[in-house]
Design a protein around this motif. Structure first.
Motif, PDB file in Angstrom:
ATOM      1  N   ARG B  47       0.827  -1.214   0.000  1.00 48.09           N
ATOM      2  CA  ARG B  47       0.000   0.000   0.000  1.00 48.09           C
ATOM      3  C   ARG B  47       0.860   1.263   0.000  1.00 48.09           C
ATOM      4  N   ALA B  50       1.897   1.698  -3.470  1.00 49.87           N
ATOM      5  CA  ALA B  50       0.768   2.175  -4.269  1.00 49.87           C
ATOM      6  C   ALA B  50       0.436   3.634  -3.978  1.00 49.87           C
ATOM      7  N   LEU B  52      -1.249   4.471  -1.141  1.00 47.66           N
ATOM      8  CA  LEU B  52      -2.446   4.505  -0.308  1.00 47.66           C
ATOM      9  C   LEU B  52      -2.090   4.752   1.154  1.00 47.66           C
ATOM     10  N   HIS B  71       0.465  11.261  -5.366  1.00 43.40           N
ATOM     11  CA  HIS B  71      -0.869  10.675  -5.310  1.00 43.40           C
ATOM     12  C   HIS B  71      -0.848   9.348  -6.088  1.00 43.40           C
ATOM     13  N   PRO B  72      -1.640   8.351  -5.638  1.00 46.40           N
ATOM     14  CA  PRO B  72      -1.626   7.054  -6.330  1.00 46.40           C
ATOM     15  C   PRO B  72      -1.783   7.176  -7.841  1.00 46.40           C
ATOM     16  N   LYS B  73      -2.637   8.084  -8.287  1.00 48.52           N
ATOM     17  CA  LYS B  73      -2.928   8.147  -9.728  1.00 48.52           C
ATOM     18  C   LYS B  73      -1.737   8.673 -10.526  1.00 48.52           C
ATOM     19  N   ILE B  77       0.840   3.177 -11.522  1.00 50.52           N
ATOM     20  CA  ILE B  77       0.824   1.805 -11.031  1.00 50.52           C
ATOM     21  C   ILE B  77      -0.592   1.276 -11.186  1.00 50.52           C
ATOM     22  N   MET B  79      -3.217  -1.767  -9.304  1.00 50.69           N
ATOM     23  CA  MET B  79      -3.253  -2.667  -8.156  1.00 50.69           C
ATOM     24  C   MET B  79      -4.444  -3.605  -8.266  1.00 50.69           C
ATOM     25  N   PHE B  81      -6.657  -5.834  -5.864  1.00 52.47           N
ATOM     26  CA  PHE B  81      -6.902  -6.000  -4.434  1.00 52.47           C
ATOM     27  C   PHE B  81      -7.273  -7.445  -4.128  1.00 52.47           C
ATOM     28  N   PRO B  99     -10.805   3.217 -15.611  1.00 52.91           N
ATOM     29  CA  PRO B  99      -9.549   3.980 -15.522  1.00 52.91           C
ATOM     30  C   PRO B  99      -9.316   4.867 -16.748  1.00 52.91           C
ATOM     31  N   ARG B 103      -9.653   9.190 -16.596  1.00 58.37           N
ATOM     32  CA  ARG B 103      -8.446   9.924 -16.963  1.00 58.37           C
ATOM     33  C   ARG B 103      -8.613  10.690 -18.265  1.00 58.37           C
ATOM     34  N   ARG B 145      -8.854  -4.674 -15.638  1.00 56.31           N
ATOM     35  CA  ARG B 145      -9.011  -3.275 -15.270  1.00 56.31           C
ATOM     36  C   ARG B 145      -7.658  -2.641 -14.958  1.00 56.31           C
ATOM     37  N   ARG B 149      -4.697   0.418 -18.854  1.00 55.99           N
ATOM     38  CA  ARG B 149      -4.048   1.697 -19.164  1.00 55.99           C
ATOM     39  C   ARG B 149      -2.517   1.587 -19.140  1.00 55.99           C
TER      40      ARG B 149
END
Ligand code: ADP
Ligand code: MG
Lengths: 298, 350
Positions: B47, B50, B52, B71-73, B77, B79, B81, B99, B103, B145, B149
């Motif tokens: 995390r 990532a 988070l 920021h994660p975005k 990367i 992820m 879960f 995604p 974006r 998913r 991207r």
């Protein structure tokens, strides 16, 4: 095919026996008054009587032709949709805020919920006092900050009275919406938001794509309950304005009360009550239909 | 594609350190496994990579860029879960397209979605909602998913743990092939050593918030860095026998009846009293006590079916292992290094 196992003899009897007290209470509390009102709506009942000669649908004709009825119907719609719309929007906004983790959140929650716990009579008297044209704190504050230059006639003008009672109703009942929505907001898995963060969603996109779809069933159900309850809310309006000034805040339940206990026209009051009931019924049918469609789309 | 560097990361929750001074590197395009028992901090570390979770100390560097506070975005990367975190109200198609949509992807979203879903073989299920999918299909959706991207790093948190044993095996195989095909840096969390050995280019064994060993599956299996790794990897795990402040270790499958060895080999001989035999089809697991030259202690032997003559339960037989298969650990449980091993062996033999 084999015979299915059936109940043991006596099971059924026991079941009916166990249910009978509840059934009796339901009949007494629901069926008897409803049948009575239905019967009364088709009688001409004189002052001091509880029944009278059968007159068919005459009471209904008279009610529907009465401008007071149309006025009350219009007021009811303003009252119900005004109150519920503001309650839902405010409740959702506050629930979203309270769902954010911050210091004092516990205290903030408790404070928000207090209006819901204050007895209606106490709340109404307090608001009555605050609404007072001359000594009321609302006018004083609004004038002090310069928002208004003259005192507002909160309850004593036909144009403002409905707004004022809606304000009180919203103040009293939006916490219910907050409680309901906070529960469901907390049930949304945090990982959904984390996945969306990684995917690159903005706060607004997360709200539209995750939060809103998740809370929608509860949101709609809460709106439904609030609609029903607001529709026959009587005490707030009656205690605040008595339906006035003139008939500016007379909703259908207030009208029923006036016809029955001020004009002593019980037959007409019963007819109005049944029409009210029918309107609510139609409203609910439409609503449930919409809700089913919304759920099917989920 | 990118190098991921974890530099002296510490993560505290209140006074509790979930991760203590961990440094490691995930090599470009390779599969790195974070392996360790439940609660050792694998998810926490993932995390932080990532974005988070913010490390209390230390830095995360992705593709040569310090990403600790990104920021994660903005880390490029993806992820997967543990429970996939699919959006339940969106169709599979919309889940995979999400995604790209958020974006503001300018290209052909439809083409990308079809590409990603056909890579994982769910292109025929696009109109379904996640709840109408099996566990395996959901896991593939989550994969699609995350890859739609073109992320430069893949993070996976026990993605197979919700599948049944058979499906897990085939999914593992597919995952590995898939990773090789797209060649993206992957960091994969699991507590399952079989999964780790099968998937990883390199394995990072963690325990109690620290890295115990980082190496290829062979290195970790053959030369465990300490007694924790030795006992965590392998099934049954390595036999560990304490002897005068040291520990000697040997794998159950290296511990066989003396007759199974060529007499010219350099052997360490001992006695083994068999207490129980477990039949596993291909192999037999023998539980018992070693004695003679070693301090009397419990040990396990794993005999392949090719060994015909079995000692009977209750009897003591002559067992042996190659000297080169013995591992030595010091008083703290750390492996004794190659150069010092000779010396240690002499002590045991003497
Ligand atoms: N948000 C948190 N707050 C407090 N403690 C946490 C939090 N997240 C994880 N921990 C603790 O950190 C340790 C490591 O957790 P985790 O990384 O989830 O382990 P693993 O994924 O290896 O099973 C556990 O002891 C867990 O209880
Ligand atoms: Mg975990």
């Amino acid at each position: 095919m084999a015979e299915p196992n059936t109940d043991l003899p006596g099971d059924r009897l026991l079941a009916y026996l166990a249910l009978s007290p509840s059934i009796a209470i339901l009949i007494l509390l629901v069926a008897v008054p409803m049948v009575t009102v239905f019967a009364m709506s088709m009688q001409h009942i004189s002052l001091g009587e509880l029944s009278g000669p059968f007159v068919g649908l005459r009471n209904f004709e008279r009610v529907l032709a009465d401008p007071a009825f149309l006025n009350a119907l219009g007021n009811t719609f303003v009252w119900v949709f005004g109150s519920v719309a503001i309650e839902m929007a405010l409740g959702l906004g506050i629930a979203l805020l309270l769902n954010i983790d911050f210091r004092m959140r516990g205290i903030a929650r408790a404070v928000i919920l207090t209006p819901y716990l204050i007895p209606t009579v106490v709340a109404v008297l307090t608001w009555h006092y605050m609404f007072n044209d001359i000594i009321g704190v609302l006018n004083y504050l609004l004038m002090a900050v310069g928002l208004i230059s003259q005192p507002l006639l909160w309850l004593n003008s036909t144009s403002m009275a409905m707004f004022s009672v809606i304000l009180v109703g919203v103040w009293k009942f939006f916490p219910f919406v907050v409680i309901a929505l906070m529960g469901i907001l907390q049930a949304i898995p945090q990982e959904q938001y984390e996945a969306a963060d990684i995917d690159g969603a903005s706060a607004l996109q997360k709200f539209w794509r995750i939060t809103l779809p998740h809370i929608m069933p509860v949101f709609l159900l809460t709106a439904l309950l609030r609609t029903i309850w607001t529709f026959h809310k009587f005490d707030i309006i009656y205690l605040m304005t008595g339906g006035g000034p003139i008939d500016a805040t007379t909703t259908l339940p207030v009208l029923v009360y006036q016809q029955g206990f001020v004009d002593f026209a019980l037959g007409r009051a019963a007819a109005t009550a049944i029409i009210t009931f029918a309107i609510l019924g139609v409203l609910l049918a439409v609503y449930l239909h919409l809700m089913k469609r919304a759920e099917a789309r989920q | 594609m990118a190098l991921v560097e974890v530099k002296q990361i510490t993560k505290k929750f209140g006074a509790y350190s979930a991760i203590s001074n961990v440094s490691l590197t995930a090599q470009d395009g390779k599969f790195l496994i974070l392996l360790g028992p439940s609660g050792c901090g694998k998810t926490t570390l993932l995390r932080m990579i990532a974005g988070l979770e913010l490390p209390t100390y230390g830095d995360i560097v992705i593709g040569g860029k310090v990403a600790t506070r990104l920021h994660p975005k903005d880390r490029n990367i993806a992820m997967v879960f543990q429970n996939y975190a699919l959006y339940p109200h969106l169709t599979i198609y919309e889940n995979v397209a999400f995604p790209l949509r958020v974006r503001g992807f300018s290209g052909d979203i439809d083409k990308k979605v079809k590409w990603a879903t056909s890579l994982v073989g769910i292109e025929h299920l696009l109109e379904r909602k996640p709840r109408q999918m099996s566990g395996g299909e959901r896991q593939r959706t989550a994969l699609a998913r995350s890859l739609v991207r073109d992320p430069s790093v893949f993070l996976l948190d026990e993605p197979l743990s919700n599948l049944d044993a058979k499906l897990r095996h085939s999914a593992r195989e597919e995952l590995r092939q898939f990773q090789e095909r797209i060649g993206v840096t992957s960091i994969y969390v699991t507590h399952d050593q079989v999964e780790a050995m099968g998937l990883g280019d390199r394995i990072c064994v963690m325990q109690g918030g620290v890295v115990r060993q980082l190496g290829t599956p062979e290195e970790i299996y053959l030369n465990p860095a300490d007694t924790f790794v030795a006992s965590f990897i392998g099934s049954p795990p390595m036999n560990l026998i304490s002897d005068e402040g040291r520990t000697i270790g040997f794998r159950p499958e290296m511990f066989l009846p003396e007759s199974a060895f060529d007499p010219s080999e350099a052997l360490y001989r001992t006695e083994f009293t068999v207490q129980r035999i477990e039949y596993l089809g291909g192999d037999r697991i023998l539980y018992g006590m070693v004695g003679a030259s070693l301090p009397s202690s419990k040990a396990i032997a794993r005999l392949p079916a090719t060994i015909g003559t079995l000692p009977e339960v209750g009897t003591t037989a002559k067992f042996a292992m190659r000297l080169s298969d013995i591992r030595y650990f010091d008083g703290e449980g750390k492996a004794v290094e190659q150069s010092r091993r000779h010396e240690a062996r002499l002590v045991v033999n003497g």
